[in-house]
Design a protein around this motif. Sequence first.
Motif, PDB file in Angstrom:
ATOM      1  N   SER A  17      -8.185  39.941  14.756  1.00  0.00           N
ATOM      2  CA  SER A  17      -7.180  40.541  13.885  1.00  0.00           C
ATOM      3  C   SER A  17      -6.795  39.659  12.696  1.00  0.00           C
ATOM      4  N   LEU A  18      -7.210  38.399  12.682  1.00  0.00           N
ATOM      5  CA  LEU A  18      -6.942  37.526  11.542  1.00  0.00           C
ATOM      6  C   LEU A  18      -8.058  37.669  10.518  1.00  0.00           C
ATOM      7  N   GLY A  19      -7.669  37.806   9.278  1.00  0.00           N
ATOM      8  CA  GLY A  19      -8.642  37.851   8.196  1.00  0.00           C
ATOM      9  C   GLY A  19      -8.859  36.468   7.613  1.00  0.00           C
ATOM     10  N   ALA A  20      -9.839  36.346   6.744  1.00  0.00           N
ATOM     11  CA  ALA A  20     -10.204  35.050   6.165  1.00  0.00           C
ATOM     12  C   ALA A  20      -9.027  34.377   5.472  1.00  0.00           C
ATOM     13  N   GLY A  21      -8.220  35.112   4.756  1.00  0.00           N
ATOM     14  CA  GLY A  21      -7.092  34.528   4.034  1.00  0.00           C
ATOM     15  C   GLY A  21      -5.859  34.307   4.877  1.00  0.00           C
ATOM     16  N   GLN A  22      -5.954  34.589   6.152  1.00  0.00           N
ATOM     17  CA  GLN A  22      -4.791  34.479   7.034  1.00  0.00           C
ATOM     18  C   GLN A  22      -4.843  33.276   7.958  1.00  0.00           C
ATOM     19  N   PHE A  23      -5.752  32.344   7.698  1.00  0.00           N
ATOM     20  CA  PHE A  23      -5.906  31.218   8.617  1.00  0.00           C
ATOM     21  C   PHE A  23      -6.218  29.957   7.821  1.00  0.00           C
ATOM     22  N   GLY A  24      -5.163  29.332   7.321  1.00  0.00           N
ATOM     23  CA  GLY A  24      -5.294  28.120   6.521  1.00  0.00           C
ATOM     24  C   GLY A  24      -5.249  26.865   7.373  1.00  0.00           C
ATOM     25  N   HIS A  25      -5.201  25.715   6.703  1.00  0.00           N
ATOM     26  CA  HIS A  25      -5.228  24.435   7.408  1.00  0.00           C
ATOM     27  C   HIS A  25      -4.063  24.282   8.388  1.00  0.00           C
ATOM     28  N   SER A  49     -13.106  25.284  19.450  1.00  0.00           N
ATOM     29  CA  SER A  49     -14.323  25.326  18.635  1.00  0.00           C
ATOM     30  C   SER A  49     -15.029  26.668  18.791  1.00  0.00           C
ATOM     31  N   GLY A  50     -14.988  27.251  19.977  1.00  0.00           N
ATOM     32  CA  GLY A  50     -15.569  28.579  20.169  1.00  0.00           C
ATOM     33  C   GLY A  50     -14.832  29.642  19.375  1.00  0.00           C
ATOM     34  N   LEU A  51     -13.507  29.582  19.400  1.00  0.00           N
ATOM     35  CA  LEU A  51     -12.714  30.538  18.623  1.00  0.00           C
ATOM     36  C   LEU A  51     -12.986  30.393  17.127  1.00  0.00           C
ATOM     37  N   LEU A  52     -13.063  29.152  16.656  1.00  0.00           N
ATOM     38  CA  LEU A  52     -13.329  28.930  15.228  1.00  0.00           C
ATOM     39  C   LEU A  52     -14.719  29.418  14.828  1.00  0.00           C
ATOM     40  N   VAL A  56     -15.282  32.208  11.904  1.00  0.00           N
ATOM     41  CA  VAL A  56     -16.014  32.029  10.648  1.00  0.00           C
ATOM     42  C   VAL A  56     -17.216  32.963  10.573  1.00  0.00           C
ATOM     43  N   LYS A  57     -17.805  33.234  11.708  1.00  0.00           N
ATOM     44  CA  LYS A  57     -18.924  34.195  11.720  1.00  0.00           C
ATOM     45  C   LYS A  57     -18.424  35.586  11.338  1.00  0.00           C
ATOM     46  N   ARG A  58     -17.308  35.969  11.922  1.00  0.00           N
ATOM     47  CA  ARG A  58     -16.734  37.299  11.680  1.00  0.00           C
ATOM     48  C   ARG A  58     -16.336  37.493  10.215  1.00  0.00           C
ATOM     49  N   VAL A  59     -15.820  36.432   9.579  1.00  0.00           N
ATOM     50  CA  VAL A  59     -15.362  36.563   8.187  1.00  0.00           C
ATOM     51  C   VAL A  59     -16.441  36.150   7.181  1.00  0.00           C
ATOM     52  N   TYR A  65     -17.626  26.007   8.859  1.00  0.00           N
ATOM     53  CA  TYR A  65     -17.384  25.353  10.144  1.00  0.00           C
ATOM     54  C   TYR A  65     -18.029  23.973  10.164  1.00  0.00           C
ATOM     55  N   HIS A  66     -17.274  22.987  10.655  1.00  0.00           N
ATOM     56  CA  HIS A  66     -17.735  21.604  10.744  1.00  0.00           C
ATOM     57  C   HIS A  66     -17.370  21.109  12.149  1.00  0.00           C
ATOM     58  N   HIS A  67     -18.373  20.977  13.002  1.00  0.00           N
ATOM     59  CA  HIS A  67     -18.108  20.677  14.410  1.00  0.00           C
ATOM     60  C   HIS A  67     -17.489  19.290  14.614  1.00  0.00           C
TER      61      HIS A  67
END
Length: 133
Positions: A17-25, A49-52, A56-59, A65-67
């Motif tokens: 439910s979070l979009g690309a612009g809805q998840f900042g630092h 890390s799995g959630l991230l 990033v794949k979804r958006v 992504y930087h592991h």
Amino acid sequence: MADLDGRGLLAGLADGSLGAGQFGHRDHVRAAWQCLREDPLPQATHRFSGLLRDFVKRVGAEDKYHHTLTLALMHLIDVRRRETPGDWDDFVRAYPELFRDARKLVEQHYAPDLLDSAEARRAFVEPNRAPLP
């Protein structure tokens, strides 16, 4: 998103439910902090890390992504979280450096050329300056 708490951020990451612009630092740090409140470091890093990666794949931002950076920040957040019992607001007040320049904190442990390497983006690499806590 300022109106979501840590659990809300994790839920938004998990359910898409979070979009690309809805998840900042700041949201990254809060979601990591929440994972670390709920699970020990190894499980929390795996979960976060799995959630991230899924996010990033979804958006369509997989290149963001930087592991190594993700896991190193989890270590630094965990140490600070354990040193400061209390809620999120207490944590934010105690560690403003996490919100100003988190990469600079990580570079205390990693040389920039190693941190910028394709290998470090893809998989965790050990620090070459100082051990992670």
